[in-house]
Design a protein around this motif. Structure first.
Motif, PDB file in Angstrom:
ATOM      1  N   ILE A  75       0.840  -1.204   0.000  1.00 34.14           N
ATOM      2  CA  ILE A  75       0.000   0.000   0.000  1.00 34.14           C
ATOM      3  C   ILE A  75       0.874   1.253   0.000  1.00 34.14           C
ATOM      4  N   SER A  76       1.959   1.229   0.748  1.00 39.11           N
ATOM      5  CA  SER A  76       2.897   2.355   0.755  1.00 39.11           C
ATOM      6  C   SER A  76       3.466   2.589  -0.641  1.00 39.11           C
ATOM      7  N   LEU A  77       3.768   1.516  -1.334  1.00 40.45           N
ATOM      8  CA  LEU A  77       4.251   1.606  -2.714  1.00 40.45           C
ATOM      9  C   LEU A  77       3.199   2.263  -3.605  1.00 40.45           C
ATOM     10  N   ILE A  78       1.954   1.849  -3.446  1.00 40.40           N
ATOM     11  CA  ILE A  78       0.867   2.436  -4.240  1.00 40.40           C
ATOM     12  C   ILE A  78       0.749   3.931  -3.948  1.00 40.40           C
ATOM     13  N   LEU A  79       0.760   4.286  -2.683  1.00 35.63           N
ATOM     14  CA  LEU A  79       0.619   5.690  -2.309  1.00 35.63           C
ATOM     15  C   LEU A  79       1.790   6.525  -2.814  1.00 35.63           C
ATOM     16  N   SER A  80       2.993   5.972  -2.788  1.00 31.76           N
ATOM     17  CA  SER A  80       4.147   6.718  -3.300  1.00 31.76           C
ATOM     18  C   SER A  80       4.054   6.926  -4.806  1.00 31.76           C
ATOM     19  N   SER A  81       3.364   6.032  -5.493  1.00 30.69           N
ATOM     20  CA  SER A  81       3.207   6.198  -6.948  1.00 30.69           C
ATOM     21  C   SER A  81       2.309   7.392  -7.279  1.00 30.69           C
ATOM     22  N   TYR A 110      -6.497  -3.532  -4.124  1.00 30.49           N
ATOM     23  CA  TYR A 110      -6.854  -3.195  -5.506  1.00 30.49           C
ATOM     24  C   TYR A 110      -7.663  -1.901  -5.578  1.00 30.49           C
ATOM     25  N   LYS A 111      -8.472  -1.628  -4.564  1.00 28.90           N
ATOM     26  CA  LYS A 111      -9.225  -0.368  -4.545  1.00 28.90           C
ATOM     27  C   LYS A 111      -8.274   0.813  -4.413  1.00 28.90           C
ATOM     28  N   VAL A 112      -7.270   0.681  -3.544  1.00 31.17           N
ATOM     29  CA  VAL A 112      -6.282   1.749  -3.379  1.00 31.17           C
ATOM     30  C   VAL A 112      -5.508   1.934  -4.682  1.00 31.17           C
ATOM     31  N   LEU A 113      -5.129   0.832  -5.327  1.00 28.29           N
ATOM     32  CA  LEU A 113      -4.404   0.903  -6.604  1.00 28.29           C
ATOM     33  C   LEU A 113      -5.250   1.594  -7.663  1.00 28.29           C
ATOM     34  N   SER A 114      -6.525   1.274  -7.711  1.00 30.53           N
ATOM     35  CA  SER A 114      -7.423   1.888  -8.692  1.00 30.53           C
ATOM     36  C   SER A 114      -7.522   3.396  -8.492  1.00 30.53           C
ATOM     37  N   VAL A 115      -7.653   3.816  -7.248  1.00 25.27           N
ATOM     38  CA  VAL A 115      -7.716   5.255  -6.946  1.00 25.27           C
ATOM     39  C   VAL A 115      -6.404   5.932  -7.352  1.00 25.27           C
ATOM     40  N   ALA A 116      -5.293   5.314  -7.030  1.00 24.69           N
ATOM     41  CA  ALA A 116      -3.981   5.874  -7.362  1.00 24.69           C
ATOM     42  C   ALA A 116      -3.808   6.010  -8.865  1.00 24.69           C
ATOM     43  N   GLN A 117      -4.274   5.015  -9.614  1.00 27.54           N
ATOM     44  CA  GLN A 117      -4.138   5.083 -11.067  1.00 27.54           C
ATOM     45  C   GLN A 117      -5.005   6.190 -11.662  1.00 27.54           C
ATOM     46  N   LYS A 118      -6.163   6.427 -11.068  1.00 28.38           N
ATOM     47  CA  LYS A 118      -7.042   7.492 -11.559  1.00 28.38           C
ATOM     48  C   LYS A 118      -6.491   8.880 -11.225  1.00 28.38           C
TER      49      LYS A 118
END
Length: 104
Positions: free
Chosen positions: A62-68, A94-102
């Motif tokens: 999750i930290s990796l996703i947020l840093s992206s 996956y929800k956190v990843l989806s938000v980060a990608q958007k």
């Protein structure tokens, strides 16, 4: 134990994770990503050979996703085993990843 293999092809990095992502190895994943994140426009994290992940490992992911979200790279996951996929779905990775990608 966690081994991280990095395949570099210009603007795309692939991180192949091999082993366990847990309390003793999560920091290594975060340090590796921090060290290379400025070198790529796209980072793929390959979970094909991850045999175990605990809550600390999920926190590192999750930290990796947020840093992206704050970095100039796009993040992608691949190769999640059914066990890892189910865990990621259950805790909302996956929800956190989806938000980060958007937002990224």
């Amino acid at each position: 134990m966690l081994t991280i293999k990095i395949k570099d092809s210009s603007t795309h990095l692939v991180l192949s994770l091999i082993g366990e992502i847990d309390l003793s190895t999560a920091g290594e994943l975060e340090e590796t990503v921090n060290a290379i994140s400025h070198k790529a426009e796209h980072i793929t994290v390959d979970f094909t050979q991850v045999s175990f992940i605990d809550s600390t490992g999920i926190g590192a992911v999750i930290s990796l996703i947020l840093s992206s979200m704050d970095a100039p790279f796009e993040l992608e996951f691949k190769g999640e085993s059914p066990m890892v996929r189910e865990l990621f779905e259950m805790v909302g990775v996956y929800k956190v990843l989806s938000v980060a990608q958007k937002e990224g």
